[in-house]
Design an enzyme around this catalytic site. Structure first.
Site, PDB file in Angstrom:
ATOM      1  N   GLY A 189       0.689  -1.309   0.052  1.00 12.07           N
ATOM      2  CA  GLY A 189      -0.043  -0.053   0.033  1.00 12.07           C
ATOM      3  C   GLY A 189       0.911   1.198  -0.031  1.00 12.07           C
ATOM      4  CB  SER A 190       2.847   2.828  -1.574  1.00 16.18           C
ATOM      5  OG  SER A 190       2.954   1.626  -2.384  1.00 16.18           O
TER       6      SER A 190
END
Length: 232
Positions: A189-190
């Site tokens: 997640g980013s």
């Protein structure tokens, strides 16, 4: 064509960065199952998710030096003029920024948005606030890559998020890269920000889904219909 070759060609490759995590999740599943049978199935679901997370599919990249392609799979979360981060050394004039938010179900392999030479790579330590927030570009841990392209310098910033705690960049300064070429990834997640010259013609909007190495974010010409393609 043999059955085995058909199966092989139909399976999405897994990036080697994921092997330790996949093994760890599976071993944990066995241990949990030994403690209580239903926990094995819970661990197995997480193992399958981990395999899915580290998938590394090939992409068909449009080969046009006047186009900028998305460096990441995900959702376009921001489009607009912004002053680029100081560490990129791109000046104080506003540039067009497109942000791509990757959730935990997105493919997290990052690809070069343009062809050119990597001029600089700058790592900046920071916090781990929600990468979908605009302030993440300023406060979060991040890694900036500047590519010298046909149309000048293009900045790409890998930004860690709430879950992501590991930014990986395989490329090095002075490396030559082709649009769509893999250069790094961020685990779990980013977000990626792309900084382009302000005069670029945008081809995406907020809320749109982008595909790394395939979706055209913007172009420096008016023709968006014809080009050659390359499998990456």
């Amino acid at each position: 064509m043999s059955v085995f070759r058909s199966i092989r060609d139909g399976v999405v490759p897994i990036h080697k960065e994921g092997y330790p995590f996949i093994v760890a999740f599976f071993v944990a599943s066995l241990i949990l199952g030994w403690i209580w049978d239903p926990l094995f199935w819970f661990g197995l679901v997480l193992t399958v998710w981990c395999i899915y997370f580290f998938r590394d599919p090939e992409r068909v990249t449009p080969m046009n030096a006047d186009w900028v392609v998305s460096p990441a799979d995900g959702r376009i979360s921001f489009v607009g003029l912004c002053v680029p981060p100081e560490e990129l050394d791109l000046g104080k004039n506003e540039m067009m920024r497109v942000s791509v938010f990757m959730d935990v179900f997105s493919c997290h392999i990052n690809r070069a948005p343009v062809s050119g030479t990597i001029e600089s790579i700058v790592y900046s330590p920071g916090k781990f606030v929600n990468a979908d927030l605009d302030k993440a570009s300023e406060f979060n841990e991040r890694n900036g890559v500047v590519i010298d392209s046909k149309h000048g310098k293009i900045g790409v910033v890998q930004i860690a998020g709430l879950v992501a705690r590991r930014i990986i960049c395989w490329s090095k300064e002075d490396d030559s890269v082709a649009a769509g070429q893999r250069f790094g990834m961020i685990r779990f997640g980013s977000r990626l920000d792309v900084y382009m010259p302000a005069e670029i013609k945008l081809r995406v909007a907020v809320g749109q889904t982008s595909i790394a190495g395939e979706t055209v974010l913007g172009s420096f010409d008016s023709d968006i219909t014809t080009t050659d393609f390359r499998l990456n």
